[in-house]
Motif scaffolding. Structure first.
Motif, short mmCIF file in Angstrom:
data_model
loop_
_atom_site.label_atom_id
_atom_site.label_comp_id
_atom_site.label_asym_id
_atom_site.label_seq_id
_atom_site.Cartn_x
_atom_site.Cartn_y
_atom_site.Cartn_z
N LYS A 33 0.84 -1.21 0.00
CA LYS A 33 0.00 0.00 0.00
C LYS A 33 0.87 1.26 0.00
N ALA A 34 1.93 1.24 0.79
CA ALA A 34 2.83 2.41 0.84
C ALA A 34 3.49 2.63 -0.52
N MET A 35 3.98 1.54 -1.14
CA MET A 35 4.63 1.67 -2.45
C MET A 35 3.64 2.17 -3.50
N ALA A 36 2.42 1.66 -3.45
CA ALA A 36 1.40 2.09 -4.44
C ALA A 36 1.15 3.59 -4.32
N ARG A 37 1.12 4.07 -3.10
CA ARG A 37 0.86 5.51 -2.90
C ARG A 37 2.09 6.35 -3.25
N LEU A 38 3.25 5.95 -2.73
CA LEU A 38 4.46 6.74 -2.93
C LEU A 38 4.94 6.73 -4.38
N PHE A 39 4.76 5.60 -5.05
CA PHE A 39 5.32 5.45 -6.39
C PHE A 39 4.26 5.44 -7.49
N SER A 40 3.07 5.96 -7.22
CA SER A 40 2.01 5.92 -8.23
C SER A 40 2.42 6.61 -9.52
N GLN A 41 3.04 7.77 -9.41
CA GLN A 41 3.44 8.51 -10.61
C GLN A 41 4.56 7.78 -11.37
N PRO A 42 5.67 7.39 -10.71
CA PRO A 42 6.70 6.65 -11.45
C PRO A 42 6.19 5.34 -12.03
N LEU A 43 5.27 4.66 -11.33
CA LEU A 43 4.69 3.42 -11.87
C LEU A 43 3.89 3.71 -13.12
N ALA A 44 3.12 4.80 -13.09
CA ALA A 44 2.26 5.15 -14.23
C ALA A 44 3.06 5.45 -15.49
N VAL A 45 4.24 6.02 -15.32
CA VAL A 45 5.04 6.36 -16.51
C VAL A 45 6.07 5.28 -16.85
N GLY A 46 6.02 4.14 -16.14
CA GLY A 46 6.84 2.99 -16.51
C GLY A 46 8.24 2.96 -15.93
N GLU A 47 8.52 3.79 -14.93
CA GLU A 47 9.87 3.82 -14.38
C GLU A 47 10.27 2.52 -13.70
N PHE A 48 9.29 1.76 -13.22
CA PHE A 48 9.59 0.49 -12.54
C PHE A 48 9.48 -0.71 -13.49
N ASP A 49 9.29 -0.46 -14.77
CA ASP A 49 9.15 -1.56 -15.72
C ASP A 49 10.39 -2.45 -15.80
N VAL A 50 11.52 -1.93 -15.36
CA VAL A 50 12.75 -2.72 -15.34
C VAL A 50 12.57 -3.99 -14.48
N LEU A 51 11.60 -3.95 -13.55
CA LEU A 51 11.34 -5.10 -12.69
C LEU A 51 10.24 -6.02 -13.22
N GLN A 52 9.68 -5.70 -14.39
CA GLN A 52 8.64 -6.55 -14.97
C GLN A 52 9.21 -7.94 -15.25
N GLY A 53 8.64 -8.94 -14.61
CA GLY A 53 9.12 -10.31 -14.81
C GLY A 53 10.46 -10.60 -14.15
N ARG A 54 10.97 -9.70 -13.37
CA ARG A 54 12.25 -9.87 -12.67
C ARG A 54 12.00 -9.70 -11.18
N TRP A 55 12.84 -10.28 -10.36
CA TRP A 55 12.69 -10.19 -8.92
C TRP A 55 13.94 -9.61 -8.28
N MET A 56 13.72 -8.66 -7.41
CA MET A 56 14.79 -8.06 -6.61
C MET A 56 14.51 -8.41 -5.15
N ARG A 57 15.54 -8.81 -4.44
CA ARG A 57 15.40 -9.10 -3.01
C ARG A 57 16.11 -8.00 -2.23
N ILE A 58 15.44 -7.49 -1.21
CA ILE A 58 16.03 -6.51 -0.31
C ILE A 58 16.18 -7.20 1.04
N GLU A 59 17.39 -7.23 1.55
CA GLU A 59 17.66 -7.85 2.85
C GLU A 59 18.23 -6.81 3.80
N VAL A 60 17.53 -6.62 4.90
CA VAL A 60 18.00 -5.73 5.96
C VAL A 60 18.61 -6.67 7.00
#
Length: 167
Positions: A33-60
């Motif tokens: 929900k946070a990502m959808a709100r924060l990144f709505s504009q970059p998502l709409a213009v395709g900035e995150f398309d680099v992750l389409q069909g790809r997986w990134m893991r974030i480990e803290v």
């Protein structure tokens, strides 16, 4: 003398690791929900398309938290486990420094304070994407809080480096 941000960072040290006990479905709900709100504009213009069909893991690593992230449908999707193309790993303060722009992303990666493993081209594309995101996308109070805490973490880090180099 510690300021309020430094006190909050110190108070977080014993509390933040407890977040690993939050069930994954609740983590996913909040983060998606946070990502959808924060990144709505970059998502709409395709900035995150680099992750389409790809997986990134974030480990803290110091908190024992990890999420896998992909671009799916109109948004970003989180999974607990998935085959990953790239993994970005580090301690929570390094991610705070990155998010608050208190530390240059290249510095964090070249000094191995954040580690990229796997498809380094994808990792570099994601690093550049994160670096290019406009802070105006965040609610102003959230950006102020992140900046305030990031500045305190940076001051703490610089103080540690100064005292170590004097020793």
């Amino acid at each position: 003398m510690l300021n309020a941000a430094q006190l909050l960072l110190r108070a977080g040290e014993p509390v933040l690791p407890l977040s690993r006990h939050v069930p994954f479905f609740m983590q996913r709900l909040v983060i998606e929900k946070a990502m959808a709100r924060l990144f709505s504009q970059p998502l709409a213009v395709g900035e995150f398309d680099v992750l389409q069909g790809r997986w990134m893991r974030i480990e803290v690593t110091d908190l024992g938290l990890a999420w896998s992230l992909t671009r799916a449908g109109k948004g970003l999707r989180l999974a607990q486990h998935s085959p990953v193309d790239v993994c970005i790993r580090g301690n929570w303060k390094e991610f705070l420094l990155l998010a608050s722009r208190q530390e240059d992303p290249d510095t964090l990666f070249f000094r191995r304070r954040l580690i990229i493993e796997g498809d380094t081209d994808l990792g570099l594309a994601i690093k550049n994407l994160v670096d290019s995101l406009d802070s105006d996308l965040m609610p102003p109070r959230l950006w102020q809080l992140i900046g305030w805490l990031g500045a305190a973490a940076k001051a703490e880090q610089d103080g540690l480096h100064t005292s170590v180099s004097r020793a």
